[in-house]
Design an enzyme around this catalytic site. Structure first.
Site, PDB file in Angstrom:
ATOM      1  N   TYR A 146       1.119  -1.156  -0.001  1.00  0.00           N
ATOM      2  CA  TYR A 146      -0.308   0.301   0.219  1.00  0.00           C
ATOM      3  C   TYR A 146       0.623   1.447  -0.142  1.00  0.00           C
ATOM      4  O   TYR A 146       0.116   2.443   0.062  1.00  0.00           O
ATOM      5  CB  TYR A 146      -0.998   0.034   1.448  1.00  0.00           C
ATOM      6  CG  TYR A 146      -1.516  -1.046   1.509  1.00  0.00           C
ATOM      7  CD1 TYR A 146      -2.290  -2.380  -0.138  1.00  0.00           C
ATOM      8  CD2 TYR A 146      -2.790  -0.960   2.456  1.00  0.00           C
ATOM      9  CE1 TYR A 146      -2.862  -2.804   0.184  1.00  0.00           C
ATOM     10  CE2 TYR A 146      -3.941  -2.049   2.481  1.00  0.00           C
ATOM     11  CZ  TYR A 146      -3.754  -3.233   1.703  1.00  0.00           C
ATOM     12  OH  TYR A 146      -4.485  -4.142   1.017  1.00  0.00           O
ATOM     13  N   ASP A 227      -2.821 -18.158   2.225  1.00  0.00           N
ATOM     14  CA  ASP A 227      -3.713 -18.774   1.832  1.00  0.00           C
ATOM     15  C   ASP A 227      -4.211 -19.924   2.422  1.00  0.00           C
ATOM     16  O   ASP A 227      -5.365 -20.364   3.363  1.00  0.00           O
ATOM     17  CB  ASP A 227      -3.543 -19.350   0.408  1.00  0.00           C
ATOM     18  CG  ASP A 227      -2.205 -20.161   0.514  1.00  0.00           C
ATOM     19  OD1 ASP A 227      -1.068 -20.012   1.677  1.00  0.00           O
ATOM     20  OD2 ASP A 227      -2.296 -20.272  -1.446  1.00  0.00           O
ATOM     21  N   ASP A 255     -10.542  -8.215   8.792  1.00  0.00           N
ATOM     22  CA  ASP A 255     -11.060  -8.801   8.251  1.00  0.00           C
ATOM     23  C   ASP A 255     -12.858  -9.150   8.304  1.00  0.00           C
ATOM     24  O   ASP A 255     -13.314  -9.634   8.899  1.00  0.00           O
ATOM     25  CB  ASP A 255     -12.024  -8.133   6.551  1.00  0.00           C
ATOM     26  CG  ASP A 255     -11.992  -6.069   6.786  1.00  0.00           C
ATOM     27  OD1 ASP A 255     -11.979  -5.534   8.292  1.00  0.00           O
ATOM     28  OD2 ASP A 255     -12.101  -5.403   5.858  1.00  0.00           O
TER      29      ASP A 255
END
Ligand code: NAD
Length: 360
Positions: A146, A227, A255
Site C-alpha cells: 500500500y 492462503d 476483516d
C-alpha cells in the site's frame, strides 16, 4: 497512577459511544485509585464545520502530548453532508489518515472474540462456533504494497500497472517486537503469516521474526502461509492467539476475523507506535443512520478503552475487569438493538454503559 487521555468523539454516534467509554474509565479510576485527565478535541466533519479542516495542528499536538487517544468515529453521508463536496484530502476521513501518520502508528491490533451468548450471529458451522475463539490480529500498517511505488503507463503499447511490495528489516523487527510483547500479555502463541513460498519480503519476514523470537523464549511461534491462514480462520479459528502479519494480508485477514464474530458493534481496535502512545477506536464507523438516538452499541468503544488500559497504561488487571464486566452484562441477557435476540433485554446506549460501569 495518572494518565492524560485525548478524547475524539468525532461524528455520528461517536459522541454517544465515547461518553459511555469515559463513564467506564471513570469507574475504573474510582475503583482502582487512578486519575484520568481528559482533553477533548474535534476531528472529522465536526472539525470541518468549526475550523474548515478535518484535523487541526492544535488537535494533533494535543493528541501527541497525551498518553493515549480514544476515538469514536468520523464521517457522514455522501450526498447528504456537505463535507463530501470537498476534495478527498479535506473530507472527514482524511482526519483519520492525518492522525495515524502524525502519531507515527505502525501496528494495528484487531481482536476477534466470540461471546458464547452471541454465537448465533457467527456464520460458521455450529461445531466450529461451539469451540469459540479469542484472537488478535497484529497488522503492519505503514509499509508493504500500500505504500510502495506505483505507476500506470504504456509499456510497448500495452497499458501496464505496477505496485511495489517492499519491507526492510527494521520495519519487520519493530512490528514483530510489538506482536511478541502482546503475546506475553496473552497465551504466548504467535502465528506469523506470510507467503514465503513466493515472496522475498515474506522470506525476510520469516528470518526477522525468528531472530526476534530468540528474545522471547516463552512465546511459541509458528509460520503459516496466508492462503492456509484464510482457510484456517473459518475451519478452526480456536487455534489462533496472536496473528502477526504484513499490511495487505492483515487488511484482508482482519476483516475475515471480524466477520466470523458476526457483530460489528462489539469489535475494538488499536493502533500503536514505537512508544506507549496509542490510538484506540471501535472497528465500525460513525453510523449516521442511528446517530443521536441512544441506540448505538457502545461495547466496541468500551473494549477499545480496555485495550488502552492494557497496552498504553500497562493496567492489565483493570483491562481484565472491563472485559469481564462486558461478558457479565452479555451473559445476563442485556442487548443493544443491533445484537438483540428473542428473550433478551433491550437497552439503550446509556443503559449499556451504566450496566458495564456498575460491574467493573
Ligand atoms: P458504519 O460502521 O458506520 O455502519 C454500518 C452499519 O452498522 C450501519 O447500519 C450502522 O447503523 C451499523 N453500526 C455501526 N456501528 C454500530 C454500533 N456501534 N451500534 C449499532 N449499530 C452500528 O459504516 P458505514 O455506514 O459504511 O459508514 C458510515 C460513515 O462512517 C461513513 O462516513 C464512513 O466513511 C465512516 N467510517 C468511519 C470510520 C472511522 O471513523 N474509523 C470507519 C468506517 C467508516
Amino acid at each position: 497512577m495518572e494518565f492524560n487521555v485525548t478524547l475524539i468523539p468525532g461524528d455520528g454516534i461517536g459522541p454517544e459511544i465515547v461518553r459511555e467509554a469515559r463513564k467506564v474509565l471513570d469507574r475504573v479510576a474510582e475503583k482502582y485509585g487512578h486519575r484520568f485527565t481528559y482533553k477533548e478535541v474535534l476531528m472529522g466533519g465536526c472539525s470541518i464545520d468549526a475550523y474548515g479542516v478535518p484535523l487541526t495542528e492544535e488537535a494533533l499536538a494535543t493528541a501527541k502530548a497525551s498518553d493515549a487517544v480514544l476515538l469514536g468515529a468520523v464521517g457522514g453521508r455522501v450526498g447528504v453532508d456537505s463535507w463530501y463536496e470537498l476534495p478527498p484530502n479535506k473530507r472527514p476521513e482524511a482526519g483519520l489518515l492525518a492522525i495515524r501518520k502524525g502519531l507515527e502508528l505502525f501496528a494495528n491490533l484487531r481482536p476477534a472474540y466470540l461471546y458464547s451468548e452471541l454465537k448465533g450471529a457467527c456464520p460458521l458451522k455450529e461445531e466450529v462456533a461451539d469451540k469459540g475463539f479469542d484472537m488478535i490480529i497484529v497488522r503492519e500498517l505503514t509499509g508493504g504494497l500500500y505504500f510502495g511505488e506505483r505507476s500506470t503507463k504504456e509499456v510497448d503499447g500495452v497499458v501496464t500497472a505496477v505496485d511495489t511490495l517492499k519491507y526492510d528489516e527494521n520495519e519487520i523487527r519493530r512490528i514483530a517486537i510489538k506482536a511478541f510483547e502482546i503475546a506475553m500479555k496473552r497465551n504466548k502463541h504467535i502465528i506469523s503469516v506470510d507467503k514465503a513460498n513466493v515472496l522475498d519480503t515474506s522470506r525476510l519476514w520469516r528470518k526477522i521474526v525468528a531472530e526476534v523470537s530468540k528474545d522471547y523464549p516463552e512465546v511459541k511461534v509458528e509460520d503459516m502461509l496466508v492462503d492456509n491462514c484464510a482457510m484456517q480462520l473459518v475451519k478452526n479459528p480456536a487455534q489462533f492467539d496472536v496473528v502477526l502479519t504484513e499490511n495487505m494480508f492483515g487488511d484482508i485477514l482482519s476483516d475475515e476475523a471480524s466477520m466470523i464474530t458476526g457483530s460489528i458493534g462489539m469489535l475494538s481496535s488499536a493502533s500503536l507506535g514505537a512508544g506507549k502512545l496509542g490510538l484506540y477506536e471501535p472497528s465500525h464507523g460513525a453510523a449516521p443512520d442511528i446517530a443521536g438516538q441512544d441506540k448505538a452499541n457502545p461495547i466496541a468503544t468500551i473494549l477499545s478503552a480496555a485495550m488502552m488500559l492494557r497496552y498504553s497504561f500497562d493496567l492489565d488487571k483493570e483491562a481484565d475487569a472491563v472485559e469481564a464486566a462486558v461478558k457479565s452484562v452479555i451473559a445476563d441477557g442485556y442487548r443493544t438493538v443491533d445484537i438483540m435476540a428473542e428473550g433478551m433485554k433491550q437497552v439503550s446506549t446509556t443503559q449499556m454503559g451504566d450496566l458495564i460501569a456498575e460491574r467493573v
